[in-house]
Design a protein around this motif. Sequence first.
Motif, PDB file in Angstrom:
ATOM      1  N   CYS A  65      32.041  88.277  50.468  1.00 40.37           N
ATOM      2  CA  CYS A  65      31.548  87.711  49.206  1.00 40.37           C
ATOM      3  C   CYS A  65      32.691  87.780  48.197  1.00 40.37           C
ATOM      4  O   CYS A  65      33.721  88.427  48.432  1.00 40.37           O
ATOM      5  CB  CYS A  65      30.310  88.449  48.709  1.00 40.37           C
ATOM      6  SG  CYS A  65      30.588  90.131  48.157  1.00 40.37           S
ATOM      7  N   VAL A  66      32.503  87.113  47.084  1.00 36.81           N
ATOM      8  CA  VAL A  66      33.547  87.078  46.061  1.00 36.81           C
ATOM      9  C   VAL A  66      33.938  88.487  45.648  1.00 36.81           C
ATOM     10  O   VAL A  66      35.123  88.768  45.439  1.00 36.81           O
ATOM     11  CB  VAL A  66      33.090  86.240  44.843  1.00 36.81           C
ATOM     12  CG1 VAL A  66      34.123  86.287  43.738  1.00 36.81           C
ATOM     13  CG2 VAL A  66      32.834  84.799  45.248  1.00 36.81           C
ATOM     14  N   CYS A  67      32.960  89.386  45.569  1.00 32.45           N
ATOM     15  CA  CYS A  67      33.259  90.761  45.151  1.00 32.45           C
ATOM     16  C   CYS A  67      34.229  91.453  46.104  1.00 32.45           C
ATOM     17  O   CYS A  67      35.001  92.318  45.693  1.00 32.45           O
ATOM     18  CB  CYS A  67      31.976  91.564  44.998  1.00 32.45           C
ATOM     19  SG  CYS A  67      31.055  91.806  46.535  1.00 32.45           S
ATOM     20  N   ASP A  68      34.199  91.064  47.394  1.00 32.59           N
ATOM     21  CA  ASP A  68      35.133  91.630  48.369  1.00 32.59           C
ATOM     22  C   ASP A  68      36.552  91.085  48.182  1.00 32.59           C
ATOM     23  O   ASP A  68      37.522  91.735  48.556  1.00 32.59           O
ATOM     24  CB  ASP A  68      34.692  91.297  49.800  1.00 32.59           C
ATOM     25  CG  ASP A  68      33.366  91.911  50.181  1.00 32.59           C
ATOM     26  OD1 ASP A  68      33.096  93.055  49.767  1.00 32.59           O
ATOM     27  OD2 ASP A  68      32.588  91.243  50.897  1.00 32.59           O
ATOM     28  N   LEU A  70      37.907  89.628  45.161  1.00 33.40           N
ATOM     29  CA  LEU A  70      38.492  89.755  43.821  1.00 33.40           C
ATOM     30  C   LEU A  70      39.659  90.734  43.735  1.00 33.40           C
ATOM     31  O   LEU A  70      40.662  90.432  43.083  1.00 33.40           O
ATOM     32  CB  LEU A  70      37.419  90.146  42.805  1.00 33.40           C
ATOM     33  CG  LEU A  70      36.649  88.994  42.182  1.00 33.40           C
ATOM     34  CD1 LEU A  70      35.483  89.521  41.366  1.00 33.40           C
ATOM     35  CD2 LEU A  70      37.552  88.127  41.343  1.00 33.40           C
ATOM     36  N   PRO A  71      39.581  91.918  44.369  1.00 31.13           N
ATOM     37  CA  PRO A  71      40.676  92.878  44.233  1.00 31.13           C
ATOM     38  C   PRO A  71      42.033  92.374  44.743  1.00 31.13           C
ATOM     39  O   PRO A  71      43.073  92.920  44.379  1.00 31.13           O
ATOM     40  CB  PRO A  71      40.211  94.078  45.067  1.00 31.13           C
ATOM     41  CG  PRO A  71      38.734  93.944  45.172  1.00 31.13           C
ATOM     42  CD  PRO A  71      38.458  92.470  45.144  1.00 31.13           C
ATOM     43  N   SER A  76      40.318  85.034  38.033  1.00 34.47           N
ATOM     44  CA  SER A  76      38.951  85.321  37.608  1.00 34.47           C
ATOM     45  C   SER A  76      37.956  85.012  38.725  1.00 34.47           C
ATOM     46  O   SER A  76      38.260  84.260  39.656  1.00 34.47           O
ATOM     47  CB  SER A  76      38.601  84.491  36.372  1.00 34.47           C
ATOM     48  OG  SER A  76      38.540  83.116  36.721  1.00 34.47           O
ATOM     49  N   GLN A  77      36.764  85.582  38.610  1.00 32.96           N
ATOM     50  CA  GLN A  77      35.718  85.336  39.594  1.00 32.96           C
ATOM     51  C   GLN A  77      35.380  83.844  39.679  1.00 32.96           C
ATOM     52  O   GLN A  77      35.250  83.317  40.785  1.00 32.96           O
ATOM     53  CB  GLN A  77      34.487  86.183  39.262  1.00 32.96           C
ATOM     54  CG  GLN A  77      33.317  85.997  40.219  1.00 32.96           C
ATOM     55  CD  GLN A  77      32.420  84.830  39.832  1.00 32.96           C
ATOM     56  OE1 GLN A  77      32.200  84.583  38.648  1.00 32.96           O
ATOM     57  NE2 GLN A  77      31.934  84.107  40.815  1.00 32.96           N
ATOM     58  N   SER A  81      35.671  81.642  43.065  1.00 30.63           N
ATOM     59  CA  SER A  81      34.506  80.890  43.533  1.00 30.63           C
ATOM     60  C   SER A  81      34.830  79.408  43.699  1.00 30.63           C
ATOM     61  O   SER A  81      34.376  78.775  44.661  1.00 30.63           O
ATOM     62  CB  SER A  81      33.335  81.067  42.564  1.00 30.63           C
ATOM     63  OG  SER A  81      32.876  82.394  42.598  1.00 30.63           O
ATOM     64  N   TRP A 101      24.249  87.617  45.703  1.00 30.13           N
ATOM     65  CA  TRP A 101      25.592  87.355  46.207  1.00 30.13           C
ATOM     66  C   TRP A 101      25.612  86.163  47.156  1.00 30.13           C
ATOM     67  O   TRP A 101      24.658  85.909  47.874  1.00 30.13           O
ATOM     68  CB  TRP A 101      26.138  88.582  46.952  1.00 30.13           C
ATOM     69  CG  TRP A 101      26.310  89.761  46.047  1.00 30.13           C
ATOM     70  CD1 TRP A 101      25.518  90.864  45.984  1.00 30.13           C
ATOM     71  CD2 TRP A 101      27.316  89.938  45.068  1.00 30.13           C
ATOM     72  NE1 TRP A 101      25.973  91.721  45.020  1.00 30.13           N
ATOM     73  CE2 TRP A 101      27.085  91.178  44.440  1.00 30.13           C
ATOM     74  CE3 TRP A 101      28.396  89.170  44.648  1.00 30.13           C
ATOM     75  CZ2 TRP A 101      27.888  91.667  43.424  1.00 30.13           C
ATOM     76  CZ3 TRP A 101      29.205  89.663  43.637  1.00 30.13           C
ATOM     77  CH2 TRP A 101      28.939  90.897  43.042  1.00 30.13           C
TER      78      TRP A 101
END
Length: 129
Positions: A65-68, A70-71, A76-77, A81, A101
């Motif tokens: 997912c995007v949260c995985d 981003l780092p 930006s998110q 995306s 998510w």
Amino acid sequence: MSNSCTPPSDLSSLDEALACCTPLSREPLSSEAAAQVVPMLKAIADPARLRLLSLVLSHAGAEACVCDLLPYFDLSQPTISHHLKVLHEAGLLDREKRGTWVFYIARPAATAALANLFTAAGDASGVPA
């Protein structure tokens, strides 16, 4: 030239359409086949998208997912995306909503079809002799 593919009716049939195309080294691409391959190549021609595809492919289960993701970027998110959406629209990723998510899943058949395009004639490994 027998290398022709019928245009896919939807995204889910893109990998099947590409699978009918023979490697570039075996015979020239037809206009129709080239038109099908170009969106995928354009999508991965961007460094951020190529890296995103690599991260999704190498992530556990070939999904993320995007949260995985981003780092790994100084983006930006919404930008991440957007890039994932381009990869999805090109047929390289599927997506699945789970709660709040959205998970992006690599489409092995699509990436294999792209890899097959660059396989050397008579060589299953794709590495020229």
